[in-house]
Every structure is written in C-alpha cells, then in structure tokens.
Design a protein around this motif. Structure first.
Motif, PDB file in Angstrom:
ATOM      1  N   TYR A 242      31.576  73.598  35.668  1.00 45.51           N
ATOM      2  CA  TYR A 242      32.560  74.032  34.667  1.00 45.51           C
ATOM      3  C   TYR A 242      32.356  75.502  34.320  1.00 45.51           C
ATOM      4  O   TYR A 242      33.308  76.275  34.275  1.00 45.51           O
ATOM      5  CB  TYR A 242      32.479  73.178  33.401  1.00 45.51           C
ATOM      6  N   GLU A 243      31.117  75.887  34.091  1.00 45.19           N
ATOM      7  CA  GLU A 243      30.833  77.278  33.707  1.00 45.19           C
ATOM      8  C   GLU A 243      31.158  78.245  34.843  1.00 45.19           C
ATOM      9  O   GLU A 243      31.601  79.364  34.602  1.00 45.19           O
ATOM     10  CB  GLU A 243      29.375  77.431  33.279  1.00 45.19           C
TER      11      GLU A 243
ATOM     12  N   LYS B 100      21.108  74.124  33.485  1.00 43.98           N
ATOM     13  CA  LYS B 100      22.359  73.375  33.254  1.00 43.98           C
ATOM     14  C   LYS B 100      22.395  72.162  34.173  1.00 43.98           C
ATOM     15  O   LYS B 100      21.866  72.198  35.275  1.00 43.98           O
ATOM     16  CB  LYS B 100      23.575  74.254  33.570  1.00 43.98           C
ATOM     17  N   ASP B 101      23.035  71.070  33.716  1.00 42.15           N
ATOM     18  CA  ASP B 101      23.232  69.965  34.661  1.00 42.15           C
ATOM     19  C   ASP B 101      24.433  70.321  35.541  1.00 42.15           C
ATOM     20  O   ASP B 101      25.167  71.258  35.269  1.00 42.15           O
ATOM     21  CB  ASP B 101      23.398  68.623  33.934  1.00 42.15           C
TER      22      ASP B 101
ATOM     23  N   GLU C  72      22.407  75.883  37.722  1.00 46.49           N
ATOM     24  CA  GLU C  72      21.547  74.693  37.684  1.00 46.49           C
ATOM     25  C   GLU C  72      20.078  75.096  37.555  1.00 46.49           C
ATOM     26  O   GLU C  72      19.309  74.447  36.846  1.00 46.49           O
ATOM     27  CB  GLU C  72      21.734  73.846  38.945  1.00 46.49           C
TER      28      GLU C  72
ATOM     29  N   ASP D 298      28.107  70.685  34.070  1.00 48.86           N
ATOM     30  CA  ASP D 298      28.236  71.861  33.209  1.00 48.86           C
ATOM     31  C   ASP D 298      28.193  73.149  34.034  1.00 48.86           C
ATOM     32  O   ASP D 298      28.906  74.110  33.737  1.00 48.86           O
ATOM     33  CB  ASP D 298      27.136  71.880  32.152  1.00 48.86           C
TER      34      ASP D 298
END
Length: 186
Positions: free
Chosen positions: A110-111, A103-104, A99, A107
């Motif tokens: 997920y990553e 990234k939000d 984050e 995402d």
C-alpha cells in the motif's frame, strides 16, 4: 487494432476450405505472405527488451508469425515488455525495502502504491501509474503478434507461398531480372 469493429475477415483460403458459404468470388492471391525470418534486433533496445527479443523471436519464427517487415512492431513490443519488467522490479524492490524497515507485506504494498498529498488524500504513485500504462500498451502489442489466447484466432501465419488448393492451378511466375529478356514465357 483500434478502429476495427467485429471479427477480422477470414482468409480466402480458409473460406474455400470451409466451402465458401457466401458463394462470392474469392481472390486466392490476396494477402501478403512475406518470407519468414527474424529481423535484426535494433540497437536501442534496453537490457530487458533485448532479453524478450531473444526469447520471443524464435517462437514467432516457428509459428510463421514474423518477417523482416515486423522489426519496428516487434521492437515496440519488446521495449514495452522490457520497460514493464523494469518497473515491476523497481516496485518490488520498494516493497522489499519497506518490509525490511518493519512493515508487513500488505502495508508495504500500500505504501509503495500510494502517497499522501499535502491535503491528506491518498494518490496513486507514479510507478504504479506507469506500470498500468505499460500493461495496457503491452496488451495492445500482444494482439499484433497473436501472443494472447484471444488474439491467436485473428492472426494468420505467413507461408511465403500462395496456398495451393485442390482444383486450382497456381499462377505462372513472371520472370524477373535478366530472365525477362532471356525467357520466352513473357
């Protein structure tokens, strides 16, 4: 509790209190009622596991669900709980780092949860696999001490004495130690 089918049998004292519907003879001395005590914590416990030991042992003692016999089983539970807490903390740290890199949240989760193989397929990360295995393991240990709502009906607290029920005389205690020689009650 693998290998058991159906509900666990009721304690004999509970059957007597309910009226002994089966009319079978009951052995009220059956069962083990160890002394309620908190065993010493093993030295090998990790930091989070030791925290869980300190948190859960007084609660188990109040409920009469712990004895000196339970040291190894409780250590397994605490290690699983501690390791799960450490893994979850590591996963959350990875998400926060992603984050911070822009990234939000969705995402980033997920990553952190998946990696892409050289052939282009998404594969669950090792940390997520370990979290899943430790959750399953911890759930099994919760059952042994009645620490989940479903398991509470299956555990029996130790009262360290055999139950005394109306109309049933307690068995005479046999002397032990030196009293065997000096007691005429033999």
């Amino acid at each position: 509790m693998s290998g058991t089918r159906g509900p666990l049998p009721k304690p004999h004292a509970l059957k007597v209190l309910e009226g002994n519907a089966g009319k079978r003879s009951l052995d009220l001395a059956a069962g083990v009622n160890p002394r309620i005590e908190i065993p010493s914590a093993p030295r090998h416990l990790g930091k989070e596991a030791a925290k869980e030991w300190k948190r859960i042992t007084p609660l188990l003692e109040d409920l009469g669900l712990i004895s000196g016999l339970d040291r190894a089983a409780l250590a397994l539970y605490c290690q699983a709980a501690g390791r799960l807490a450490e893994l979850e903390t590591a996963f959350n740290g990875k998400v926060k780092k992603l984050e911070a890199d822009g990234k939000d949240y969705a995402d980033a989760v997920y990553e952190a949860s998946y990696s892409v193989t050289p052939s282009g397929y998404a594969q669950q990360s090792v940390i997520v696999q370990l979290i899943g295995k430790h959750r399953e393991q911890l759930n099994r240990y919760l059952m042994h001490f009645g620490l989940s709502p479903a398991a509470r009906g299956r555990v029996q607290a130790s009262n360290y004495v055999q139950p005394t029920l109306p109309g049933i005389e307690p068995a005479a205690q046999k002397p032990t130690g030196f009293a065997v020689f000096s007691n005429p009650m033999r």
